[in-house]
Design an enzyme around this catalytic site. Sequence first.
Site, PDB file in Angstrom:
ATOM      1  N   ILE A 153      -9.980  52.863  54.370  1.00 32.00           N
ATOM      2  CA  ILE A 153     -10.836  52.838  55.333  1.00 32.00           C
ATOM      3  C   ILE A 153     -11.916  53.901  55.224  1.00 32.00           C
ATOM      4  O   ILE A 153     -13.208  53.580  55.527  1.00 32.00           O
ATOM      5  CB  ILE A 153     -10.132  52.767  56.692  1.00 32.00           C
ATOM      6  CG1 ILE A 153      -9.243  51.444  56.962  1.00 32.00           C
ATOM      7  CG2 ILE A 153     -10.927  52.785  57.945  1.00 32.00           C
ATOM      8  CD1 ILE A 153      -8.020  51.628  57.914  1.00 32.00           C
ATOM      9  N   ASP A 172      -9.671  65.533  52.956  1.00 31.00           N
ATOM     10  CA  ASP A 172      -8.640  64.639  52.369  1.00 31.00           C
ATOM     11  C   ASP A 172      -7.906  65.803  51.631  1.00 31.00           C
ATOM     12  O   ASP A 172      -8.143  66.369  51.032  1.00 31.00           O
ATOM     13  CB  ASP A 172      -9.208  63.443  51.664  1.00 31.00           C
ATOM     14  CG  ASP A 172      -7.999  62.459  51.690  1.00 31.00           C
ATOM     15  OD1 ASP A 172      -6.754  62.679  50.778  1.00 31.00           O
ATOM     16  OD2 ASP A 172      -8.420  61.255  52.220  1.00 31.00           O
ATOM     17  N   CYS A 203      -7.388  59.397  58.808  1.00 30.28           N
ATOM     18  CA  CYS A 203      -6.020  59.866  58.011  1.00 30.28           C
ATOM     19  C   CYS A 203      -4.804  58.947  59.090  1.00 30.28           C
ATOM     20  O   CYS A 203      -5.062  58.729  60.012  1.00 30.28           O
ATOM     21  CB  CYS A 203      -5.998  61.071  58.226  1.00 30.28           C
ATOM     22  SG  CYS A 203      -5.958  61.948  59.706  1.00 30.28           S
ATOM     23  N   PRO A 204      -3.755  58.851  58.235  1.00 27.05           N
ATOM     24  CA  PRO A 204      -2.696  58.387  59.090  1.00 27.05           C
ATOM     25  C   PRO A 204      -2.031  59.562  59.938  1.00 27.05           C
ATOM     26  O   PRO A 204      -2.291  60.840  59.833  1.00 27.05           O
ATOM     27  CB  PRO A 204      -1.599  58.148  57.676  1.00 27.05           C
ATOM     28  CG  PRO A 204      -2.080  59.187  56.701  1.00 27.05           C
ATOM     29  CD  PRO A 204      -3.614  59.295  56.853  1.00 27.05           C
ATOM     30  N   THR A 230      -9.977  55.636  65.210  1.00 25.85           N
ATOM     31  CA  THR A 230      -9.820  54.228  64.707  1.00 25.85           C
ATOM     32  C   THR A 230      -8.376  54.390  64.150  1.00 25.85           C
ATOM     33  O   THR A 230      -7.798  53.084  63.721  1.00 25.85           O
ATOM     34  CB  THR A 230     -10.781  53.228  64.087  1.00 25.85           C
ATOM     35  OG1 THR A 230     -10.923  53.958  62.912  1.00 25.85           O
ATOM     36  CG2 THR A 230     -12.040  53.276  64.679  1.00 25.85           C
ATOM     37  N   SER A 231      -7.683  55.429  63.976  1.00 34.14           N
ATOM     38  CA  SER A 231      -6.615  55.583  63.080  1.00 34.14           C
ATOM     39  C   SER A 231      -5.285  55.322  63.876  1.00 34.14           C
ATOM     40  O   SER A 231      -4.428  54.406  64.068  1.00 34.14           O
ATOM     41  CB  SER A 231      -6.464  56.809  62.291  1.00 34.14           C
ATOM     42  OG  SER A 231      -7.191  56.441  61.430  1.00 34.14           O
ATOM     43  N   ARG A 232      -4.726  56.438  64.662  1.00 32.80           N
ATOM     44  CA  ARG A 232      -3.413  56.362  65.394  1.00 32.80           C
ATOM     45  C   ARG A 232      -3.910  57.270  66.444  1.00 32.80           C
ATOM     46  O   ARG A 232      -4.308  58.671  66.433  1.00 32.80           O
ATOM     47  CB  ARG A 232      -2.194  56.759  64.707  1.00 32.80           C
ATOM     48  CG  ARG A 232      -1.812  55.897  63.639  1.00 32.80           C
ATOM     49  CD  ARG A 232      -1.107  54.613  64.423  1.00 32.80           C
ATOM     50  NE  ARG A 232      -0.736  53.680  63.353  1.00 32.80           N
ATOM     51  CZ  ARG A 232      -1.589  52.430  63.178  1.00 32.80           C
ATOM     52  NH1 ARG A 232      -2.707  52.287  63.398  1.00 32.80           N
ATOM     53  NH2 ARG A 232      -0.888  51.594  62.340  1.00 32.80           N
ATOM     54  N   ASP A 256     -10.120  53.569  69.380  1.00 35.45           N
ATOM     55  CA  ASP A 256      -9.727  52.367  69.251  1.00 35.45           C
ATOM     56  C   ASP A 256      -8.258  52.199  69.350  1.00 35.45           C
ATOM     57  O   ASP A 256      -7.343  51.532  69.305  1.00 35.45           O
ATOM     58  CB  ASP A 256     -10.069  51.712  67.964  1.00 35.45           C
ATOM     59  CG  ASP A 256      -9.698  50.225  67.688  1.00 35.45           C
ATOM     60  OD1 ASP A 256     -10.001  49.488  68.901  1.00 35.45           O
ATOM     61  OD2 ASP A 256      -9.169  49.744  66.862  1.00 35.45           O
ATOM     62  N   GLU A 261      -0.570  53.920  73.784  1.00 35.41           N
ATOM     63  CA  GLU A 261      -1.153  52.770  74.097  1.00 35.41           C
ATOM     64  C   GLU A 261      -0.249  51.516  74.165  1.00 35.41           C
ATOM     65  O   GLU A 261      -0.285  50.311  74.619  1.00 35.41           O
ATOM     66  CB  GLU A 261      -2.073  52.439  72.729  1.00 35.41           C
ATOM     67  CG  GLU A 261      -1.341  52.232  71.572  1.00 35.41           C
ATOM     68  CD  GLU A 261      -2.196  51.986  70.368  1.00 35.41           C
ATOM     69  OE1 GLU A 261      -3.281  52.775  70.197  1.00 35.41           O
ATOM     70  OE2 GLU A 261      -1.944  51.068  69.318  1.00 35.41           O
ATOM     71  N   HIS A 293      -7.185  48.815  70.153  1.00 41.42           N
ATOM     72  CA  HIS A 293      -6.870  48.535  68.706  1.00 41.42           C
ATOM     73  C   HIS A 293      -7.195  47.384  68.531  1.00 41.42           C
ATOM     74  O   HIS A 293      -6.602  46.415  67.982  1.00 41.42           O
ATOM     75  CB  HIS A 293      -5.226  48.711  69.118  1.00 41.42           C
ATOM     76  CG  HIS A 293      -4.717  49.262  67.698  1.00 41.42           C
ATOM     77  ND1 HIS A 293      -3.830  50.052  67.510  1.00 41.42           N
ATOM     78  CD2 HIS A 293      -5.061  49.018  66.666  1.00 41.42           C
ATOM     79  CE1 HIS A 293      -3.365  50.351  66.120  1.00 41.42           C
ATOM     80  NE2 HIS A 293      -4.151  49.554  65.593  1.00 41.42           N
TER      81      HIS A 293
END
Length: 327
Positions: A153, A172, A203-204, A230-232, A256, A261, A293
Amino acid sequence: MKIAVFSTCQYDEEFLSRFNTGHELSFFTVPLTGDTARLADGFDAICVFVNDSINAAVLNHLHENGLKLIVLRCAGFNNVDMATATRLGIPVLRVPAYSPEAVAEHAMALILTLNRKTHKAYNRVREGNFSLERLMGFNLHGRKIAVIGTGNIGAAFCRILTGFGCRISAHDLYPSAALKETGVHYGSLEDTLADADVVALHCPLTEQTNHLINAESLKLFKQGAMLINTSRGGLIDTKAVIEALKTGQLGALGLDVYEQEGKLFFHDRSEDVIQDDLITRLISFPNVLITSHQGFFTKEAMEEIARTTFGNLDAFAKGEALINRVK
Ligand code: NAI
């Protein structure tokens, strides 16, 4: 195989039914939790999504009741207790990259909306208000954008930013040689955040990235910068971000995803009294934009999720190599 599919909405049933390669699907609209796990008793596999909770208690219960396989309809697997799944010998298969562009394009939509305030202009003009007061934005061209995480992404997002003429600064654990060649500059987290006009998280969520954006790291942000996640949700310490919005250290926030959530997103809560005071505070800011999401939610991505999910199920059923197994 007999599959218990959790957290389903009408569109999940539509796409999964269309791409089904012959499995017996039972759809449950409820999320998988300790309370709902018994719905999957006697099923061969569970098919789950981002807010299902596949913790040790759920796994132990389902293992005792015949569970052989977990298929995720998403890329992230932070909601699965991988140590327990591995100990019980239950493979976890995911959809590693269904449409990186879908999420990257949504991240850009959040930036453009917050910056050029098209959501406010839409409402104003509908009410006959043609004033431009307080709608001024800034040119993205030439601005420094910080991209944290340049996997599928993040890389798609960098390609979009290149088209906009942005200066891209990335962080990264494994910098991409291909992105470097396109002009992306890699640095430490601190250097990447510093002076950025927009910070985008791709990133995760891991132990290392939990609350990556907190009171300390927010101090490194340029005054008035924009933050996009927009990840977590867990990547951000929500309380710290609220403080930074109140002081103006953070100039805009596009989310997002949200830490809590699970109880809200994907459902119509318009008639409920929302008990989560943090999200109601966030919603009250004029410079915060929250979507529930929906980054992944394009026709192409839904097709790819369904196709890959059945590919994963078929591979397991036929004893073939599990290429999408989470290691
Ligand atoms: P990916 O696995 O392709 O890329 C993740 C990148 O993050 C990798 O390059 C990895 O090296 C990097 N990374 C890991 N730990 C890091 C750290 N501590 N600091 C900096 N970088 C680090 O994953 P992909 O497909 O790009 O997805 C990214 C995230 O987006 C997923 O983990 C998921 O949480 C989220 N996502 C959100 C969706 C939505 O609808 N909003 C849909 C799909 C994914």
